[in-house]
Structures are given as structure tokens and as C-alpha cells.
Design a protein around this motif. Structure first.
Motif, PDB file in Angstrom:
ATOM      1  N   ILE A 116      30.676 -20.792 -35.021  1.00  0.00           N
ATOM      2  CA  ILE A 116      30.839 -19.431 -35.525  1.00  0.00           C
ATOM      3  C   ILE A 116      31.932 -19.374 -36.582  1.00  0.00           C
ATOM      4  O   ILE A 116      33.002 -19.971 -36.423  1.00  0.00           O
ATOM      5  CB  ILE A 116      31.211 -18.469 -34.372  1.00  0.00           C
ATOM      6  N   ILE A 117      31.643 -18.645 -37.664  1.00  0.00           N
ATOM      7  CA  ILE A 117      32.671 -18.261 -38.636  1.00  0.00           C
ATOM      8  C   ILE A 117      32.869 -16.769 -38.476  1.00  0.00           C
ATOM      9  O   ILE A 117      31.937 -15.979 -38.683  1.00  0.00           O
ATOM     10  CB  ILE A 117      32.248 -18.613 -40.067  1.00  0.00           C
ATOM     11  N   ASP A 118      34.053 -16.384 -38.090  1.00  0.00           N
ATOM     12  CA  ASP A 118      34.322 -15.000 -37.703  1.00  0.00           C
ATOM     13  C   ASP A 118      35.079 -14.258 -38.793  1.00  0.00           C
ATOM     14  O   ASP A 118      36.247 -14.540 -39.057  1.00  0.00           O
ATOM     15  CB  ASP A 118      35.136 -14.988 -36.405  1.00  0.00           C
ATOM     16  N   ARG A 119      34.363 -13.365 -39.478  1.00  0.00           N
ATOM     17  CA  ARG A 119      34.995 -12.402 -40.384  1.00  0.00           C
ATOM     18  C   ARG A 119      34.510 -11.020 -39.944  1.00  0.00           C
ATOM     19  O   ARG A 119      33.920 -10.280 -40.700  1.00  0.00           O
ATOM     20  CB  ARG A 119      34.584 -12.661 -41.840  1.00  0.00           C
ATOM     21  N   ASP A 120      34.737 -10.724 -38.679  1.00  0.00           N
ATOM     22  CA  ASP A 120      34.208  -9.531 -38.040  1.00  0.00           C
ATOM     23  C   ASP A 120      34.339  -8.311 -38.954  1.00  0.00           C
ATOM     24  O   ASP A 120      35.429  -8.020 -39.448  1.00  0.00           O
ATOM     25  CB  ASP A 120      34.978  -9.298 -36.734  1.00  0.00           C
ATOM     26  N   PRO A 121      33.212  -7.606 -39.235  1.00  0.00           N
ATOM     27  CA  PRO A 121      31.877  -7.724 -38.642  1.00  0.00           C
ATOM     28  C   PRO A 121      30.948  -8.738 -39.323  1.00  0.00           C
ATOM     29  O   PRO A 121      29.774  -8.801 -38.990  1.00  0.00           O
ATOM     30  CB  PRO A 121      31.316  -6.309 -38.817  1.00  0.00           C
ATOM     31  N   LEU A 154      36.643  -5.828 -45.739  1.00  0.00           N
ATOM     32  CA  LEU A 154      35.915  -5.272 -46.876  1.00  0.00           C
ATOM     33  C   LEU A 154      34.512  -4.828 -46.460  1.00  0.00           C
ATOM     34  O   LEU A 154      34.002  -3.810 -46.946  1.00  0.00           O
ATOM     35  CB  LEU A 154      35.816  -6.318 -47.996  1.00  0.00           C
ATOM     36  N   ALA A 155      33.876  -5.589 -45.561  1.00  0.00           N
ATOM     37  CA  ALA A 155      32.538  -5.217 -45.088  1.00  0.00           C
ATOM     38  C   ALA A 155      32.576  -3.891 -44.340  1.00  0.00           C
ATOM     39  O   ALA A 155      31.684  -3.045 -44.491  1.00  0.00           O
ATOM     40  CB  ALA A 155      31.978  -6.323 -44.193  1.00  0.00           C
ATOM     41  N   SER A 156      33.609  -3.694 -43.526  1.00  0.00           N
ATOM     42  CA  SER A 156      33.736  -2.426 -42.794  1.00  0.00           C
ATOM     43  C   SER A 156      33.939  -1.262 -43.762  1.00  0.00           C
ATOM     44  O   SER A 156      33.367  -0.176 -43.584  1.00  0.00           O
ATOM     45  CB  SER A 156      34.907  -2.507 -41.811  1.00  0.00           C
ATOM     46  N   ILE A 157      34.745  -1.477 -44.790  1.00  0.00           N
ATOM     47  CA  ILE A 157      34.969  -0.428 -45.788  1.00  0.00           C
ATOM     48  C   ILE A 157      33.675  -0.159 -46.563  1.00  0.00           C
ATOM     49  O   ILE A 157      33.291   0.985 -46.818  1.00  0.00           O
ATOM     50  CB  ILE A 157      36.105  -0.850 -46.746  1.00  0.00           C
ATOM     51  N   GLY A 158      32.986  -1.245 -46.941  1.00  0.00           N
ATOM     52  CA  GLY A 158      31.743  -1.108 -47.690  1.00  0.00           C
ATOM     53  C   GLY A 158      30.677  -0.365 -46.909  1.00  0.00           C
ATOM     54  O   GLY A 158      29.869   0.376 -47.485  1.00  0.00           O
ATOM     55  N   GLN A 159      30.658  -0.528 -45.592  1.00  0.00           N
ATOM     56  CA  GLN A 159      29.663   0.141 -44.757  1.00  0.00           C
ATOM     57  C   GLN A 159      29.765   1.660 -44.897  1.00  0.00           C
ATOM     58  O   GLN A 159      28.766   2.369 -44.946  1.00  0.00           O
ATOM     59  CB  GLN A 159      29.852  -0.274 -43.290  1.00  0.00           C
ATOM     60  N   THR A 160      30.985   2.166 -44.991  1.00  0.00           N
ATOM     61  CA  THR A 160      31.182   3.616 -45.118  1.00  0.00           C
ATOM     62  C   THR A 160      30.756   4.131 -46.493  1.00  0.00           C
ATOM     63  O   THR A 160      30.612   5.331 -46.687  1.00  0.00           O
ATOM     64  CB  THR A 160      32.652   3.988 -44.883  1.00  0.00           C
ATOM     65  N   PHE A 161      30.557   3.211 -47.437  1.00  0.00           N
ATOM     66  CA  PHE A 161      30.245   3.579 -48.816  1.00  0.00           C
ATOM     67  C   PHE A 161      28.771   3.401 -49.156  1.00  0.00           C
ATOM     68  O   PHE A 161      28.344   3.716 -50.263  1.00  0.00           O
ATOM     69  CB  PHE A 161      31.105   2.711 -49.752  1.00  0.00           C
ATOM     70  N   ARG A 162      27.987   2.918 -48.207  1.00  0.00           N
ATOM     71  CA  ARG A 162      26.609   2.535 -48.521  1.00  0.00           C
ATOM     72  C   ARG A 162      25.764   3.727 -48.978  1.00  0.00           C
ATOM     73  O   ARG A 162      24.913   3.599 -49.859  1.00  0.00           O
ATOM     74  CB  ARG A 162      25.949   1.857 -47.312  1.00  0.00           C
ATOM     75  N   SER A 163      25.968   4.884 -48.384  1.00  0.00           N
ATOM     76  CA  SER A 163      25.154   6.040 -48.782  1.00  0.00           C
ATOM     77  C   SER A 163      25.423   6.425 -50.230  1.00  0.00           C
ATOM     78  O   SER A 163      24.509   6.828 -50.963  1.00  0.00           O
ATOM     79  CB  SER A 163      25.433   7.225 -47.856  1.00  0.00           C
ATOM     80  N   ASP A 191      44.153  -7.000 -51.037  1.00  0.00           N
ATOM     81  CA  ASP A 191      45.407  -7.746 -50.865  1.00  0.00           C
ATOM     82  C   ASP A 191      46.590  -6.984 -51.447  1.00  0.00           C
ATOM     83  O   ASP A 191      47.706  -7.034 -50.913  1.00  0.00           O
ATOM     84  CB  ASP A 191      45.294  -9.120 -51.540  1.00  0.00           C
ATOM     85  N   ALA A 192      46.359  -6.262 -52.562  1.00  0.00           N
ATOM     86  CA  ALA A 192      47.463  -5.568 -53.224  1.00  0.00           C
ATOM     87  C   ALA A 192      47.776  -4.213 -52.605  1.00  0.00           C
ATOM     88  O   ALA A 192      48.943  -3.832 -52.479  1.00  0.00           O
ATOM     89  CB  ALA A 192      47.143  -5.397 -54.715  1.00  0.00           C
ATOM     90  N   GLU A 193      46.724  -3.482 -52.206  1.00  0.00           N
ATOM     91  CA  GLU A 193      46.936  -2.087 -51.786  1.00  0.00           C
ATOM     92  C   GLU A 193      46.305  -1.738 -50.441  1.00  0.00           C
ATOM     93  O   GLU A 193      46.347  -0.569 -50.021  1.00  0.00           O
ATOM     94  CB  GLU A 193      46.359  -1.132 -52.839  1.00  0.00           C
ATOM     95  N   GLY A 194      45.648  -2.696 -49.787  1.00  0.00           N
ATOM     96  CA  GLY A 194      45.043  -2.414 -48.501  1.00  0.00           C
ATOM     97  C   GLY A 194      43.770  -1.593 -48.621  1.00  0.00           C
ATOM     98  O   GLY A 194      43.064  -1.633 -49.628  1.00  0.00           O
ATOM     99  N   VAL A 195      43.482  -0.802 -47.589  1.00  0.00           N
ATOM    100  CA  VAL A 195      42.243  -0.027 -47.527  1.00  0.00           C
ATOM    101  C   VAL A 195      42.135   0.939 -48.703  1.00  0.00           C
ATOM    102  O   VAL A 195      41.071   1.091 -49.313  1.00  0.00           O
ATOM    103  CB  VAL A 195      42.156   0.749 -46.194  1.00  0.00           C
ATOM    104  N   ALA A 196      43.222   1.575 -49.064  1.00  0.00           N
ATOM    105  CA  ALA A 196      43.195   2.548 -50.159  1.00  0.00           C
ATOM    106  C   ALA A 196      42.772   1.878 -51.467  1.00  0.00           C
ATOM    107  O   ALA A 196      41.992   2.436 -52.246  1.00  0.00           O
ATOM    108  CB  ALA A 196      44.564   3.208 -50.322  1.00  0.00           C
ATOM    109  N   GLY A 197      43.278   0.669 -51.709  1.00  0.00           N
ATOM    110  CA  GLY A 197      42.926  -0.043 -52.931  1.00  0.00           C
ATOM    111  C   GLY A 197      41.459  -0.424 -52.961  1.00  0.00           C
ATOM    112  O   GLY A 197      40.799  -0.316 -54.008  1.00  0.00           O
TER     113      GLY A 197
END
Length: 464
Positions: A116-121, A154-163, A191-197
Motif C-alpha cells: 500500500i502507498i498511503d496518501r489518504d484518501p 490536495l485530493a480532499s480539497i479537490g473533492q469539495t471543488f468538483r461541482s 506547502d506555502a499557505e496550507g489549505v487556503a493557498g
């Protein structure tokens, strides 16, 4: 494929592990990455397992696993490192009808746990069906180095943006949007600004892609090589992954087509010598039609597209429509065949020329300068020469070729079912008997490597 890979939802569901030693600890390190409700059945588990229980990461039962508990479990692992105990666990699991894994015992397991390579999710699972764990580990290491550590976030953030991203056209534009986010702009911003970035970059990219003009279609003429996927160029692999539509020759190996994206449209446009074939004009029409829709088209040709691939005809067809294109060379069959023989196609003192010829063309059997080819120092790679073999043999002998000139015959060059035969010119047709796959002939070159059969001329052939 013996084992079908799936991702099983184990969140809040019972998973039973029988055993409390080193094997159990190793398996639990992986299982604890999940949200499963894990119970360890062992009267005296290792200190690490007790520590996990104290941290409420799992439960411990000092009593043996019962049939009722096995029925409730979604998965059962036997990891006691005692064959008789693990065999009892197996019987209970079988009676309960629950999926069962006997750790380090492939034959007695109903399922296997991949590397397994874990980058949850984001999760990458790698399996070798238990045959080569060291290979799975090597692949895991290579992929680990390539995937950004923050890819899961990034995948978790992207999921909220899919619509919102659905405002972009489906296909290449949307793929390019997400690719830029996950592998270019997103990691740096996170890396520079976290979730907001990361969220800021998503909005910027969406505005950029919405305002951008639609990309025009494009066609890549790509050589698939002789068959072995390992002989594909790196550029060919990249384009296979990016293509929206793949138009491929009949002889392109299925393993190469497996490298394409699952969403890609894959169409065989094959030809068979003196047999069924898609009309060349129909191939031209398909290329132009898909490019006109904005698709990235991959015209995948066996070997090298510039060698007996009718490339110029297809280039002329797209030139009339002002379609952009690129040409990616591939390893041609002659080069792969020489490598299979352990020979060079040219050698000082043997041949100062190399002829690359075809056995038949649009008019039928192809005519060549037979007198020149019949000279003692002539070397030729003959493509599509199987059906025309008797014609080629007759023409060469008629023009003075030595009947004992060596001919190497390579069927299914570079593939697992590759066959190498050797024969003098006057035994060529006999040597081709029962060969059903694609064949390349190397005239004037004998094999250095082992061959399946060396043919000798029959007495009646000596007068040819």
C-alpha cells in the motif's frame, strides 16, 4: 489475473485478527490505517498490541474467536504463527462464510493484502499475486518517490471543488485542469499557505481554464515497436496515457494497449496482407473526424511509423485539413530481429549496404532489383515476406543468388512466443511452415543465438 483488485469499505465494520506476535503486529500496522473496528484474539498479545488497545485503536479478546463473531466480521486474519491454531481459524471462517487470510500462506488464503502507498484518501495498491513481494516493494518505493507527500490533502480539497470544476468541458480540458492542480500549482501553494493557498489556486485555475480558447485537436503518429511493451519509448508511453482516441494497427500487442487510459476510445484499424483490411481512406476519415472534435488522437503503428507504415498517405490526408501532428519513432522489426539473433545488421567486411524491403505492396508481390540482391554481400530485412516467400526465393535464385545463402526467420519478434528459425535460401518456404504470426526475414544473416530449428534443403530443392 487470478486476484481481482477491489477497495473494500471497512469503516466501522468488524475485522478479526487471531494472533498476538510479530506477524500480527506487522499486519496491524497496515489495518490500523483503516477505520475498521479491529479485534485481536490472543490470550497474551505483544506489548505493542496492548499499547494500541490502551489508545483505543483496537480491542483485545483473550477468549478464542467464536463462530458467531466470525459471522459478524467482514474480514478474518490468521496470524498466530502456529499452523494448528491458524488452521482452526480457517475452519471457523469457512463455516461463517467470511473472507479469510492466512498470513504468509497464499495457498490457504481467500484474499491477499497488497503493498500500500498511503496518501489518504489517495491509496495505491500493488499486488503480484504473492509471487514476487520484492517486486511489489520496489514498485512501491518508486511510486512513493514520485507522488507528492501532500497529495492526499490536495485530493480532499479537490473533492469539495468538483461541482465547480464541472463547468469545464469533459475530457482533455478538465484533465489538464486537475493535472495542473495536483502536480504543479497545488503542491506548491499548499506547502506555502496550507489549505487556503490550495483553494485559492483552484479558483485561479478555474478562471484561467474557463477563459482559455478550446484546444484544437492534434494527432500523434507513434511507433509501438515490435511488440514487447518494454521496448516502447518513454514519449510513446506518455502519449498513450494522454490520448483521447487511439487508432491502432492489428499487430500492436494487447499489453501495449493496456497502457491507455480506461476512458480512451480504442479502435482497431488493422490490415492483413492479402486479407481483411480497413480501407486507408476510412482510416483517414477517422483521424480527421476525431481531431475535428478536439480530440488528442494517437495513431499507433507497429514498429516504426516511417517504415512500411503508409505514414505519408495519412500525413497528406491531415495536411489537407491543416491538422497539427507529431511523429514519434519506434523500434522497427529489423532492429529487434537482429538483436534477437545476437547479430548486427551491418558489419565491416560483410556488407556495406542494408536493404529494407517488403514482400508485397498494393499491386501484389513487390518487385525489386533482384540481381543486386542476389550478390554475395547482400543483406536485406524483408518485411511482410511470409506469403511472398516462394516468389522471393524464386526471384533470387533465378538471378544467381547462392542457394545456401543464410536466411533467419523471426516470428513474433520480441514477444513471449517469439520463434527463431534458420534456413538456407533454397529451404526458405519449408522453414516458414506452421508460422502463423508476423514474420521478418533477415536475408544474408545467420543467427548467433539458439534457434528452434535449422532447416536443410530437400534433395529436390537443390536444383532450384
Amino acid at each position: 489475473m487470478k486476484y481481482f483488485p477491489v477497495f473494500l469499505d471497512v469503516a466501522q465494520r468488524p475485522v478479526a485478527l487471531v494472533g498476538g506476535g510479530a506477524a500480527a503486529v506487522a499486519k496491524l500496522r497496515l489495518l490500523l490505517k483503516t477505520e475498521a473496528d479491529i479485534t485481536v484474539y490472543d490470550p497474551a498479545p505483544a506489548a505493542q498490541i496492548r499499547a494500541w488497545a490502551q489508545a483505543d485503536l483496537l480491542k483485545i479478546s483473550k477468549a478464542p474467536l467464536t463462530l458467531d463473531q466470525a459471522r459478524q466480521a467482514q474480514l478474518i486474519y490468521a496470524a498466530s504463527e502456529d499452523d494448528s491454531c491458524d488452521a482452526r481459524t480457517q475452519k471457523i471462517a469457512q463455516s461463517a462464510g467470511t473472507w479469510f487470510n492466512w498470513v504468509d500462506n497464499l495457498e490457504q488464503s481467500q484474499f491477499i493484502t497488497p503493498a500500500i502507498i498511503d496518501r489518504d484518501p489517495v491509496t495505491v495498491a500493488i499486488g503480484t499475486e504473492g509471487t514476487a513481494p520484492v517486486v511489489a516493494r520496489a514498485i512501491k518505493r518508486d511510486i512513493e518517490e514520485r507522488l507528492p507527500q501532500n497529495l492526499g490533502a490536495l485530493a480532499s480539497i479537490g473533492q469539495t471543488f468538483r461541482s465547480l470544476a464541472e463547468a469545464l468541458p469533459f475530457g482533455r480540458i478538465r484533465r489538464d485542469f486537475w493535472s495542473r492542480f495536483y502536480f504543479s500549482k497545488g503542491p506548491a501553494a499548499y506547502d506555502a499557505e496550507g489549505v487556503a493557498g490550495a483553494k485559492r489556486v483552484l479558483h485561479e485555475l478555474l478562471a484561467e481554464f474557463k477563459s482559455a480558447s478550446p484546444k484544437p485537436g492534434h494527432v500523434d503518429f507513434v511507433g509501438a515497436g515490435p511488440g514487447d511493451p518494454a521496448l516502447l519509448t518513454h514519449k510513446a508511453r506518455v502519449l498513450l496515457h494522454e490520448a483521447d482516441v487511439i487508432l491502432h494497427d492489428r499487430l500492436v500487442d494487447r499489453r501495449i494497449l493496456e497502457l491507455a487510459r480506461r476512458e480512451a476510445t480504442v479502435i482497431e484499424v488493422g490490415k492483413t496482407g492479402f486479407g481483411p483490411a480497413m480501407a486507408q481512406d476510412d482510416i483517414h476519415h477517422l483521424i480527421v473526424e476525431h481531431v475535428a472534435r478536439g480530440a488528442q488522437v494517437l495513431r499507433l503503428k507497429s514498429g516504426d511509423p516511417t517504415v512500411f507504415g503508409r505514414l505519408d498517405e495519412e500525413l497528406e490526408a491531415i495536411a489537407a485539413q491543416d491538422i497539427s501532428y507529431s511523429i514519434v519513432p519506434g523500434i522497427t522489426a529489423a532492429s529487434a530481429a537482429a538483436a534477437a539473433l545476437g547479430r548486427s545488421l551491418t558489419r565491416r567486411g560483410r556488407n556495406s549496404q542494408l536493404r529494407v524491403i517488403t514482400g508485397h505492396d498494393m499491386a501484389g508481390y513487390a518487385e525489386h532489383d533482384w540481381r543486386d540482391l542476389a550478390k554475395p554481400d547482400a543483406v536485406a530485412a524483408i518485411y511482410m515476406g511470409k506469403t511472398a516467400a516462394r516468389f522471393i526465393q524464386g526471384r533470387l535464385l533465378m538471378h544467381g543468388a547462392d542457394p545456401l545463402t543464410p536466411v533467419s526467420i523471426i516470428e513474433n519478434c520480441s514477444r513471449p512466443d517469439q520463434v527463431i528459425r534458420s534456413a538456407p535460401l533454397n529451404a526458405l518456404t519449408e522453414a516458414l511452415h506452421n508460422l502463423a504470426g508476423p514474420v521478418v526475414l533477415l536475408y544474408g544473416i545467420s543467427p548467433r543465438t539458439a534457434v528452434s530449428h535449422v532447416f536443410q534443403p530437400q534433395e529436390a530443392d537443390l536444383c532450384l
